[in-house]
Design a protein around this motif. Structure first.
Motif, PDB file in Angstrom:
ATOM      1  N   THR A   1      11.843  -4.894   2.811  1.00  0.00           N
ATOM      2  CA  THR A   1      11.707  -3.526   3.304  1.00  0.00           C
ATOM      3  C   THR A   1      11.164  -2.626   2.192  1.00  0.00           C
ATOM      4  O   THR A   1      11.422  -2.852   1.013  1.00  0.00           O
ATOM      5  N   CYS A   2      10.423  -1.621   2.593  1.00  0.00           N
ATOM      6  CA  CYS A   2       9.739  -0.732   1.656  1.00  0.00           C
ATOM      7  C   CYS A   2      10.466   0.611   1.541  1.00  0.00           C
ATOM      8  O   CYS A   2      10.731   1.264   2.554  1.00  0.00           O
ATOM      9  N   SER A   3      10.755   1.017   0.317  1.00  0.00           N
ATOM     10  CA  SER A   3      11.466   2.273   0.080  1.00  0.00           C
ATOM     11  C   SER A   3      10.592   3.502   0.351  1.00  0.00           C
ATOM     12  O   SER A   3      11.110   4.605   0.500  1.00  0.00           O
ATOM     13  N   ARG A   4       9.287   3.318   0.432  1.00  0.00           N
ATOM     14  CA  ARG A   4       8.372   4.444   0.672  1.00  0.00           C
ATOM     15  C   ARG A   4       7.582   4.286   1.965  1.00  0.00           C
ATOM     16  O   ARG A   4       6.503   4.849   2.120  1.00  0.00           O
ATOM     17  N   HIS A   5       8.120   3.545   2.905  1.00  0.00           N
ATOM     18  CA  HIS A   5       7.435   3.325   4.179  1.00  0.00           C
ATOM     19  C   HIS A   5       7.307   4.657   4.925  1.00  0.00           C
ATOM     20  O   HIS A   5       8.213   5.490   4.857  1.00  0.00           O
ATOM     21  N   PRO A   6       6.196   4.885   5.655  1.00  0.00           N
ATOM     22  CA  PRO A   6       6.010   6.146   6.381  1.00  0.00           C
ATOM     23  C   PRO A   6       7.091   6.446   7.418  1.00  0.00           C
ATOM     24  O   PRO A   6       7.333   7.604   7.740  1.00  0.00           O
TER      25      PRO A   6
ATOM     26  N   GLY B   1      10.185   6.022   6.940  1.00  0.00           N
ATOM     27  CA  GLY B   1      11.394   6.393   6.207  1.00  0.00           C
ATOM     28  C   GLY B   1      11.810   5.274   5.266  1.00  0.00           C
ATOM     29  O   GLY B   1      11.375   4.138   5.415  1.00  0.00           O
ATOM     30  N   PRO B   2      12.633   5.616   4.279  1.00  0.00           N
ATOM     31  CA  PRO B   2      13.085   4.610   3.316  1.00  0.00           C
ATOM     32  C   PRO B   2      13.751   3.427   4.018  1.00  0.00           C
ATOM     33  O   PRO B   2      14.665   3.610   4.816  1.00  0.00           O
ATOM     34  N   SER B   3      13.270   2.251   3.710  1.00  0.00           N
ATOM     35  CA  SER B   3      13.791   0.981   4.248  1.00  0.00           C
ATOM     36  C   SER B   3      13.754   0.888   5.767  1.00  0.00           C
ATOM     37  O   SER B   3      14.527   0.170   6.376  1.00  0.00           O
ATOM     38  N   LYS B   4      12.858   1.636   6.421  1.00  0.00           N
ATOM     39  CA  LYS B   4      12.719   1.571   7.885  1.00  0.00           C
ATOM     40  C   LYS B   4      11.457   0.825   8.292  1.00  0.00           C
ATOM     41  O   LYS B   4      11.052   0.873   9.451  1.00  0.00           O
ATOM     42  N   GLY B   5      10.852   0.153   7.354  1.00  0.00           N
ATOM     43  CA  GLY B   5       9.672  -0.656   7.637  1.00  0.00           C
ATOM     44  C   GLY B   5       9.441  -1.625   6.512  1.00  0.00           C
ATOM     45  O   GLY B   5      10.015  -1.495   5.430  1.00  0.00           O
ATOM     46  N   LYS B   6       8.605  -2.618   6.745  1.00  0.00           N
ATOM     47  CA  LYS B   6       8.314  -3.647   5.765  1.00  0.00           C
ATOM     48  C   LYS B   6       7.170  -3.229   4.847  1.00  0.00           C
ATOM     49  O   LYS B   6       6.391  -2.335   5.175  1.00  0.00           O
ATOM     50  N   HIS B   7       7.086  -3.903   3.692  1.00  0.00           N
ATOM     51  CA  HIS B   7       5.940  -3.716   2.820  1.00  0.00           C
ATOM     52  C   HIS B   7       4.684  -4.115   3.592  1.00  0.00           C
ATOM     53  O   HIS B   7       4.724  -5.032   4.421  1.00  0.00           O
ATOM     54  N   THR B   8       3.580  -3.451   3.328  1.00  0.00           N
ATOM     55  CA  THR B   8       2.306  -3.738   3.974  1.00  0.00           C
ATOM     56  C   THR B   8       1.260  -3.967   2.907  1.00  0.00           C
ATOM     57  O   THR B   8       1.145  -3.167   1.976  1.00  0.00           O
ATOM     58  N   PRO B   9       0.487  -5.064   2.998  1.00  0.00           N
ATOM     59  CA  PRO B   9      -0.477  -5.354   1.941  1.00  0.00           C
ATOM     60  C   PRO B   9      -1.635  -4.362   1.910  1.00  0.00           C
ATOM     61  O   PRO B   9      -2.179  -3.983   2.946  1.00  0.00           O
ATOM     62  N   ALA B  10      -1.989  -3.945   0.697  1.00  0.00           N
ATOM     63  CA  ALA B  10      -3.165  -3.112   0.497  1.00  0.00           C
ATOM     64  C   ALA B  10      -4.396  -4.032   0.531  1.00  0.00           C
ATOM     65  O   ALA B  10      -4.290  -5.208   0.210  1.00  0.00           O
ATOM     66  N   LEU B  11      -5.514  -3.494   0.927  1.00  0.00           N
ATOM     67  CA  LEU B  11      -6.724  -4.305   0.936  1.00  0.00           C
ATOM     68  C   LEU B  11      -7.186  -4.432  -0.484  1.00  0.00           C
ATOM     69  O   LEU B  11      -7.644  -5.282  -1.010  1.00  0.00           O
TER      70      LEU B  11
ATOM     71  N   LYS C   1       0.805  -1.221   0.000  1.00  0.00           N
ATOM     72  CA  LYS C   1       0.000   0.000   0.000  1.00  0.00           C
ATOM     73  C   LYS C   1       0.838   1.271   0.000  1.00  0.00           C
ATOM     74  O   LYS C   1       0.325   2.348  -0.236  1.00  0.00           O
ATOM     75  N   PHE C   2       2.143   1.159   0.247  1.00  0.00           N
ATOM     76  CA  PHE C   2       2.995   2.339   0.263  1.00  0.00           C
ATOM     77  C   PHE C   2       3.723   2.572  -1.058  1.00  0.00           C
ATOM     78  O   PHE C   2       3.857   3.705  -1.495  1.00  0.00           O
TER      79      PHE C   2
END
Length: 83
Positions: free
Chosen positions: A66-71, A73-83, A50-51
């Motif tokens: 890790t997600c480059s667009r996580h809220p 910061g870049p690579s400071k969180g995992k990908h999160t599934p969109a509904l 979703k990010f």
């Protein structure tokens, strides 16, 4: 019979009660510092972050990176599934 998945790690369970009773190794608060949380979307052939919009064939593979667009910061969180 329906399957229930954890939003953070993609683990599959046969009931919501069995899903929410265990600790999650990919919980946002840290490994095993929180319970599995229910992914409320439907089963699909492909899951989207979703990010950032990255697509994966399973929730397990999506949430492992890790997600480059996580809220946080870049690579400071995992990908999160969109509904």
């Amino acid at each position: 019979m329906a399957n229930f998945y954890c939003e953070h790690c993609g683990s599959k369970y046969s009931s919501v009660s069995s899903l929410t009773s265990g600790t999650c190794p990919r919980h946002p608060n840290g490994p095993s510092k929180g319970k599995h949380e229910l992914y409320e979307g439907s089963e699909k052939p492909q899951y989207t972050c979703k990010f950032c919009g990255s697509k994966y064939s399973s929730i397990v593979s999506l949430t492992s990176g890790t997600c480059s667009r996580h809220p946080n910061g870049p690579s400071k969180g995992k990908h999160t599934p969109a509904l």
